[in-house]
Design a protein around this motif. Structure first.
Motif, short mmCIF file in Angstrom:
data_model
loop_
_atom_site.label_atom_id
_atom_site.label_comp_id
_atom_site.label_asym_id
_atom_site.label_seq_id
_atom_site.Cartn_x
_atom_site.Cartn_y
_atom_site.Cartn_z
N PRO A 111 0.78 -1.23 0.00
CA PRO A 111 0.00 0.00 0.00
C PRO A 111 0.83 1.30 0.00
CG PRO A 111 -0.24 -1.17 2.10
CD PRO A 111 0.57 -2.04 1.20
N THR A 112 0.41 2.19 -0.89
CA THR A 112 1.04 3.51 -1.00
C THR A 112 -0.05 4.56 -1.18
OG1 THR A 112 1.24 3.28 -3.40
CG2 THR A 112 3.15 2.65 -2.08
N ILE A 113 0.35 5.79 -1.03
CA ILE A 113 -0.50 6.94 -1.31
C ILE A 113 0.26 7.79 -2.30
CG2 ILE A 113 -1.61 9.00 -0.37
CD1 ILE A 113 -1.65 7.53 2.37
N GLY A 114 -0.34 8.05 -3.46
CA GLY A 114 0.31 8.90 -4.45
C GLY A 114 0.51 8.23 -5.79
N ASP A 115 1.38 8.83 -6.58
CA ASP A 115 1.62 8.43 -7.97
C ASP A 115 2.76 7.43 -8.05
OD1 ASP A 115 1.96 8.25 -10.70
OD2 ASP A 115 2.75 10.29 -10.91
N THR A 116 2.44 6.20 -8.44
CA THR A 116 3.46 5.15 -8.56
C THR A 116 4.00 5.03 -9.98
OG1 THR A 116 1.81 3.45 -9.00
CG2 THR A 116 2.45 3.79 -6.68
N SER A 117 3.57 5.89 -10.89
CA SER A 117 3.94 5.74 -12.30
C SER A 117 5.45 5.90 -12.53
CB SER A 117 3.18 6.74 -13.16
OG SER A 117 3.55 8.07 -12.82
N GLY A 118 6.17 6.53 -11.63
CA GLY A 118 7.61 6.71 -11.80
C GLY A 118 8.44 5.50 -11.39
N ILE A 119 7.79 4.48 -10.84
CA ILE A 119 8.50 3.28 -10.38
C ILE A 119 8.48 2.25 -11.50
CG2 ILE A 119 8.60 1.47 -8.63
CD1 ILE A 119 8.90 4.28 -7.43
N GLN A 120 9.66 1.74 -11.85
CA GLN A 120 9.75 0.74 -12.91
C GLN A 120 9.21 -0.59 -12.43
OE1 GLN A 120 13.74 0.50 -14.34
NE2 GLN A 120 13.63 2.45 -15.39
N GLU A 121 8.61 -1.31 -13.36
CA GLU A 121 8.09 -2.63 -13.05
C GLU A 121 9.24 -3.58 -12.71
OE1 GLU A 121 4.90 -3.86 -12.85
OE2 GLU A 121 4.33 -1.77 -12.99
N HIS A 122 8.95 -4.53 -11.85
CA HIS A 122 9.93 -5.56 -11.48
C HIS A 122 10.17 -6.45 -12.70
CE1 HIS A 122 12.13 -8.32 -9.05
NE2 HIS A 122 11.30 -9.31 -9.32
N VAL A 123 11.43 -6.63 -13.08
CA VAL A 123 11.76 -7.39 -14.27
C VAL A 123 12.08 -8.83 -13.94
CG1 VAL A 123 13.31 -7.54 -16.24
CG2 VAL A 123 12.59 -5.31 -15.41
N CYS A 124 13.03 -9.06 -13.04
CA CYS A 124 13.49 -10.42 -12.80
C CYS A 124 14.11 -10.53 -11.42
CB CYS A 124 14.53 -10.79 -13.85
SG CYS A 124 15.32 -12.36 -13.58
N CYS A 125 13.98 -11.67 -10.84
CA CYS A 125 14.60 -11.92 -9.53
C CYS A 125 16.00 -12.50 -9.66
CB CYS A 125 13.74 -12.89 -8.72
SG CYS A 125 12.17 -12.20 -8.23
N ARG A 126 16.49 -12.70 -10.87
CA ARG A 126 17.82 -13.29 -11.11
C ARG A 126 17.98 -14.64 -10.42
NH1 ARG A 126 20.83 -7.71 -10.30
NH2 ARG A 126 20.18 -6.76 -12.22
N GLY A 127 16.96 -15.46 -10.54
CA GLY A 127 17.07 -16.81 -10.01
C GLY A 127 16.75 -16.94 -8.54
N SER A 128 16.44 -15.85 -7.88
CA SER A 128 16.14 -15.90 -6.46
C SER A 128 14.74 -16.45 -6.23
CB SER A 128 16.25 -14.50 -5.85
OG SER A 128 15.78 -14.51 -4.53
N HIS A 129 14.61 -17.33 -5.26
CA HIS A 129 13.31 -17.88 -4.92
C HIS A 129 12.84 -17.30 -3.59
CE1 HIS A 129 13.47 -20.57 -8.28
NE2 HIS A 129 14.67 -20.97 -7.91
N SER A 130 13.39 -16.22 -3.20
CA SER A 130 13.05 -15.57 -1.94
C SER A 130 11.65 -14.97 -2.01
CB SER A 130 14.09 -14.46 -1.67
OG SER A 130 13.60 -13.57 -0.73
#
Length: 127
Positions: A106-125
């Protein structure tokens, strides 16, 4: 020899769980950053890193606190600073608000400036 303190870190997923258990967030981003986008959590205080040296006494020593910023870098410095002043119940949130937004928390405000998550680089965390 330098006295390097060890900073304990948690990921946004763990942060979310700790908030439920009563932890407070200390957001050290600058006011313009907070105005644009902030965490939507029950217990949060905002003290910009640029003012922390003068305002650190506003940080309650008896609270369990997770220090946050945009990427986790500035908050790391803030935790180190506060630990040197005797604060002990501090954690740093790795990857900051950017990762928090990517996880859909949860956030308040404009999230459009945050890049989408691309890859975890093999992490299963879960983080």
């Amino acid at each position: 020899m330098e006295n390097n303190t060890i900073v304990k870190e948690v990921c946004p997923t763990s942060t979310q769980e700790l908030i439920i258990r009563g932890y407070m967030l200390l957001d050290i981003r600058e006011p313009k950053e907070v105005e644009k986008l902030t965490f939507n959590v029950p217990k949060i205080i905002h003290i910009p890193l640029s003012e922390l040296e003068e305002r650190y006494m506003e940080v309650p020593k008896n609270e369990k606190i997770i220090v946050v910023c945009q990427t986790g870098e500035r908050s790391l410095r803030a935790v180190d600073f506060l630990q040197k002043l005797g604060y002990t119940n501090l954690l740093n949130m790795k990857k900051g608000l950017d990762k928090w937004v990517q996880k859909g928390f949860p956030t308040i405000g404009d999230t459009s400036g945050i890049q989408e998550h691309v890859c975890c680089r093999g992490s299963h965390s879960h983080c």
